[in-house]
Design a protein around this motif. Sequence first.
Motif, PDB file in Angstrom:
ATOM      1  N   ARG A  24       0.959  -0.927  -0.561  1.00  0.00           N
ATOM      2  CA  ARG A  24      -0.061   0.026   0.171  1.00  0.00           C
ATOM      3  C   ARG A  24       0.856   1.147  -0.005  1.00  0.00           C
ATOM      4  O   ARG A  24       1.909   1.351   0.268  1.00  0.00           O
ATOM      5  CB  ARG A  24      -0.357   0.150   0.971  1.00  0.00           C
ATOM      6  N   PRO A  25       0.417   2.590  -0.199  1.00  0.00           N
ATOM      7  CA  PRO A  25       1.292   4.203  -0.790  1.00  0.00           C
ATOM      8  C   PRO A  25       1.850   3.825   0.818  1.00  0.00           C
ATOM      9  O   PRO A  25       2.868   4.802   0.526  1.00  0.00           O
ATOM     10  CB  PRO A  25       0.148   4.621  -1.482  1.00  0.00           C
ATOM     11  N   GLY A  26       0.760   3.883   1.292  1.00  0.00           N
ATOM     12  CA  GLY A  26       1.171   4.027   2.911  1.00  0.00           C
ATOM     13  C   GLY A  26       2.680   3.634   3.832  1.00  0.00           C
ATOM     14  O   GLY A  26       3.606   3.632   4.673  1.00  0.00           O
ATOM     15  N   THR A  27       2.766   2.308   3.599  1.00  0.00           N
ATOM     16  CA  THR A  27       3.392   0.897   3.661  1.00  0.00           C
ATOM     17  C   THR A  27       4.712   2.000   2.462  1.00  0.00           C
ATOM     18  O   THR A  27       5.668   1.870   3.659  1.00  0.00           O
ATOM     19  CB  THR A  27       3.153  -0.405   3.768  1.00  0.00           C
ATOM     20  N   ARG A  28       4.718   2.136   1.672  1.00  0.00           N
ATOM     21  CA  ARG A  28       5.762   2.785   1.121  1.00  0.00           C
ATOM     22  C   ARG A  28       6.672   3.937   1.328  1.00  0.00           C
ATOM     23  O   ARG A  28       7.314   4.189   1.909  1.00  0.00           O
ATOM     24  CB  ARG A  28       5.435   2.770  -0.436  1.00  0.00           C
ATOM     25  N   LEU A  29       5.405   4.390   1.882  1.00  0.00           N
ATOM     26  CA  LEU A  29       6.110   5.844   3.134  1.00  0.00           C
ATOM     27  C   LEU A  29       6.292   5.380   4.033  1.00  0.00           C
ATOM     28  O   LEU A  29       7.567   6.506   3.863  1.00  0.00           O
ATOM     29  CB  LEU A  29       5.289   6.962   2.729  1.00  0.00           C
ATOM     30  N   ALA A 278       5.550   5.369  -5.405  1.00  0.00           N
ATOM     31  CA  ALA A 278       4.778   5.778  -4.955  1.00  0.00           C
ATOM     32  C   ALA A 278       3.499   4.768  -4.669  1.00  0.00           C
ATOM     33  O   ALA A 278       2.580   4.220  -3.477  1.00  0.00           O
ATOM     34  CB  ALA A 278       4.229   6.688  -5.187  1.00  0.00           C
ATOM     35  N   GLY A 279       3.738   4.445  -6.047  1.00  0.00           N
ATOM     36  CA  GLY A 279       2.178   3.168  -5.791  1.00  0.00           C
ATOM     37  C   GLY A 279       1.006   4.146  -5.722  1.00  0.00           C
ATOM     38  O   GLY A 279      -0.473   3.090  -5.834  1.00  0.00           O
ATOM     39  N   SER A 280       0.647   4.730  -5.824  1.00  0.00           N
ATOM     40  CA  SER A 280      -0.357   5.765  -6.263  1.00  0.00           C
ATOM     41  C   SER A 280      -0.112   7.107  -7.304  1.00  0.00           C
ATOM     42  O   SER A 280       0.828   7.224  -6.687  1.00  0.00           O
ATOM     43  CB  SER A 280      -0.951   6.447  -5.205  1.00  0.00           C
ATOM     44  N   HIS A 281      -1.481   7.317  -7.924  1.00  0.00           N
ATOM     45  CA  HIS A 281      -0.975   9.195  -8.315  1.00  0.00           C
ATOM     46  C   HIS A 281      -1.582   9.570  -7.441  1.00  0.00           C
ATOM     47  O   HIS A 281      -1.505  10.899  -8.148  1.00  0.00           O
ATOM     48  CB  HIS A 281      -1.666   9.187  -9.449  1.00  0.00           C
ATOM     49  N   GLU A 282      -2.410  10.154  -6.284  1.00  0.00           N
ATOM     50  CA  GLU A 282      -2.756  11.120  -4.872  1.00  0.00           C
ATOM     51  C   GLU A 282      -1.850  11.264  -5.014  1.00  0.00           C
ATOM     52  O   GLU A 282      -0.538  10.941  -4.361  1.00  0.00           O
ATOM     53  CB  GLU A 282      -3.258  10.534  -3.811  1.00  0.00           C
ATOM     54  N   HIS A 283      -1.838  12.782  -4.831  1.00  0.00           N
ATOM     55  CA  HIS A 283      -0.462  13.444  -3.735  1.00  0.00           C
ATOM     56  C   HIS A 283      -0.400  13.245  -3.051  1.00  0.00           C
ATOM     57  O   HIS A 283       0.929  14.133  -2.579  1.00  0.00           O
ATOM     58  CB  HIS A 283      -0.548  15.420  -4.981  1.00  0.00           C
ATOM     59  N   ARG A 284      -0.887  13.371  -2.203  1.00  0.00           N
ATOM     60  CA  ARG A 284      -0.607  12.908  -0.973  1.00  0.00           C
ATOM     61  C   ARG A 284       0.129  12.044  -0.708  1.00  0.00           C
ATOM     62  O   ARG A 284       0.738  11.960   0.858  1.00  0.00           O
ATOM     63  CB  ARG A 284      -2.424  12.924  -0.265  1.00  0.00           C
TER      64      ARG A 284
END
Length: 337
Positions: A24-29, A278-284
Motif C-alpha cells: 500500500r502507498p502508506g506502507t511504502r512511505l 509511490a504506488g499511487s497517483h494521489e498527491h498525498r
Amino acid sequence: MSTTLAPVEAPLAAAGRRRRTPLRPGTRLALMAAAVLLAVVAFLFLFIRGSFWFALDARLSMLAAMVIAAFTQGVGTVVFHTITGNRILTPSIMGLDSLYTLSQTLMVFVFGGAAVAQQEGIGKVLAQTALMVVFATVLYRWLFSGKNGSLYILLLVGVVFGLAFDSIAVFVQRMLNPTDHDLLSAKLFGRMGDVNASHLPVAFGVCAVVGAILWLRRYRLDVLLLGRDTAQGLGVDHRRELTLMLVLVSVMVAFSTALVGPMTFFGFVVATLAYQVAGSHEHRFVMPMAFLLGLFTLVAGQFIMQHVFYAAGFLTVIIEFLGGIVFLVLLLRKGRV
C-alpha cells in the motif's frame, strides 16, 4: 487431466495473486521514511574525526540544506508536472536557473568576485529570490492575461528567455579575470556544504508555508491531473489554480537556487522515481515520496561520496550528470516532449 487439476490450480493461483499483492502507498512511505532515518543517522554520527560537536554542527547544517533542496526540487517538480500535464519538462525550463546564472555573473562583473563573496547575507538571498519570482509572475500574468493565453506558449517563452540569459551570461563571463571567473564558477554549482546557517530559518519558514498550501490543495492537484476540461467540469477554477501553482513552484525553485545553487535535473530524477515507487497517483502520497526520495538520495549520496570515494564536493555534479542521462533516455523512449 486438466479437469482433475482445475480445482487444485484455482486456489494456488489465488494464493499466488495474494502473495503478489503490491504494498500500500502508506506502507511504502513508511519504509522510505525508515530508510531516510537510517541514512540520516549514519550521515550524522559515523566516521567523526576530531571534535564531535564541531563535526555534528557542520553536518546538521548540511543536512538542513539537503532537506530544503529535497523539498523544493522534488515536490516542486511533481507539482510542475501536474500542471503542465507532462513528465518530461522541468521547472528550470522556465529560465529561472538561467536568470540566477545571469544575476550572479552581473554582480561579479560589476562589484568583483571578492566583494560579492563578502556579501552573503540573507538580504542577498531574498533579493535574488524576489528577482526570480517577480520575473516568473510577470511572465505568467503577461502570457495568461490575453485571450489566447496558453501554457505551452509560456513554456516556449521560458525557453527563449533562458537561452537569452545564458548567452548574455556566457558573453559577460568571457570578460572576467581568471580569479573572478573561478569565484563565479563555484557559485554556479549546487553546494550543500557551503550554506550559511543563518539563512536556514528563513528557508524552513518559506518551505513550511508553501508546503502547507500545497497540502491543503492536494485534492485540487489530483483534479488538475485529470486535465483542464475535466477539472473545470468538476468545479475547479483551472486558470486560477494553474497560476497559483506556477507561482508556488517559482518560489520553491527560486529559493532553492538562491540558497544552494542550480540543480537542473535533480528534481526531475526524484519525481520520476516517486511516480514509480509511490504506488499511487494521489498527491498525498506522491509529494511526500518525492521529498523522501530526494532526501535519501542526497544524504546517502553525500555519505558514500564523503567516506567511500573521498569526493564529497562532486555529489551534485554526479547527480546532474546521471539526471541528464535519465532525461535523454526517457525523451528518446517517448519520442516527444
